[in-house]
Design an enzyme around this catalytic site. Structure first.
Site: not given
Ligand code: DHB
Ligand code: FE
Length: 297
Positions: A12, A59, A197, A244
């Site tokens: 997302h 978030h 990530h 997540e």
């Molecule tokens: C990014 C990814 C995410 O899942 C998020 O909530 C905020 C930023 C990113 O890759 O920048």
């Molecule tokens: Fe996220």
């Protein structure tokens, strides 16, 4: 009765929403990512559900550190896209399904999962970016998402966060809840967030293709084993935000091959799911993007 016929899984990343809103989808950086969702947009048109049950995480947008529900179900008639710092995304408001959402809340709480009931909430990129990826660009005023959406927010931001096993079991309870709703509704369940990530700290930028793809293999073929993945594995292998992914286990647990039980909680299903689409791409902002569409076979 209502039934869950398919599940959709997708990252997302907020920059994906910005790329769509700013008309950058054909730029070389973004083109391969959006190509991977070409099939999915057509599939959505060909298999339009009556309702989407959309599992995502907020978030610190609707919920701040003042209040942190572990599982929150949106029972409102509509949900407005939130302003996350650059103005609200220019996308349509999200229409809810208060009757089905209230029924699911009732049933799932009776099955011993303590949900927070949310009658007013704005929705952030965790919910709107998956909708944009699957449904394409929509005019914010004249356009509309293809069907009502029930937002289901999971705390994966502030520890303690729920285990993959609890999420998986919750998915089974959601299937039972949907199947006890009287109206004939075709429901899709979506699990969003991930894949690997990490947005801050010494390991910011971490991506782990090998682990992500092995996890996807197991999510498809042996979800009960996948549900046992401990938090520490997500964080170590897929980065702090990789956790997540526990949300995907809610959607996977709601599929027919794992979720059908008789009154004595014995599995009575011999059904299978089929993989309609699988896509993996790096990079999108700081994130590895994973995407699956599963259907009841
Ligand atoms: C990014 C990814 C995410 O899942 C998020 O909530 C905020 C930023 C990113 O890759 O920048
Ligand atoms: Fe996220």
């Amino acid at each position: 009765m209502a039934r869950i016929t398919a599940s959709v899984f997708t990252s997302h990343v907020p920059a994906i929403g910005a790329a769509m809103d700013l008309g950058k989808t054909t730029e070389p950086y973004w083109q391969p990512l959006f190509k991977g969702y070409g099939f999915s947009k057509q599939w959505m048109k060909d298999n339009r559900p009556d309702v989407i049950f959309l599992v995502y995480n907020d978030h610190a947008t609707a919920f701040s550190l003042d209040m942190i529900p572990t599982f929150a179900i949106g029972t409102a008639a509509e949900f407005i896209p939130a302003d996350e710092g650059f103005g609200p995304r220019p996308v349509p408001k999200v229409m809810g399904h208060p009757e089905l959402a209230s029924h699911i809340a009732h049933s799932v709480i009776q099955q011993d999962f303590d949900l927070t009931i949310v009658n007013k909430m704005e929705v952030d990129h965790g919910l709107t970016v998956p909708l944009s990826l699957m449904c394409g660009e929509q005019d914010p005023v004249k356009g509309a998402w293809p069907c009502p959406v029930i937002p289901f927010a999971v705390n994966v931001v502030q520890y303690p966060v729920p285990s993959g096993q609890r999420c998986f079991n919750l998915g089974k309870a959601i299937r039972r809840a949907v199947e006890s709703y009287d109206e004939d509704l075709n429901v899709h369940i979506w699990g969003t967030g991930g894949m690997s990530h990490q947005l801050q700290g010494a390991r910011a930028g971490l991506i782990n293709r090998e682990w992500d793809n092995a996890w996807l293999d197991q999510l498809i073929a042996n979800p009960a084993a996948c549900a046992k993945t401990p938090h520490i594995d997500y964080v170590r292998e897929a980065g702090s935000e990789g956790v997540e992914l526990v949300m995907w286990l809610i959607a996977r647990g709601a599929m027919s091959d794992v979720a059908c039980f008789d009154a004595n909680n014995r599995a009575i299903s011999t059904s299978r799911v089929s993989v309609r689409h699988r896509f993996y791409h790096v990079p999108a902002s700081n994130t590895a993007v994973g995407h699956l569409i599963l259907e009841d076979a």
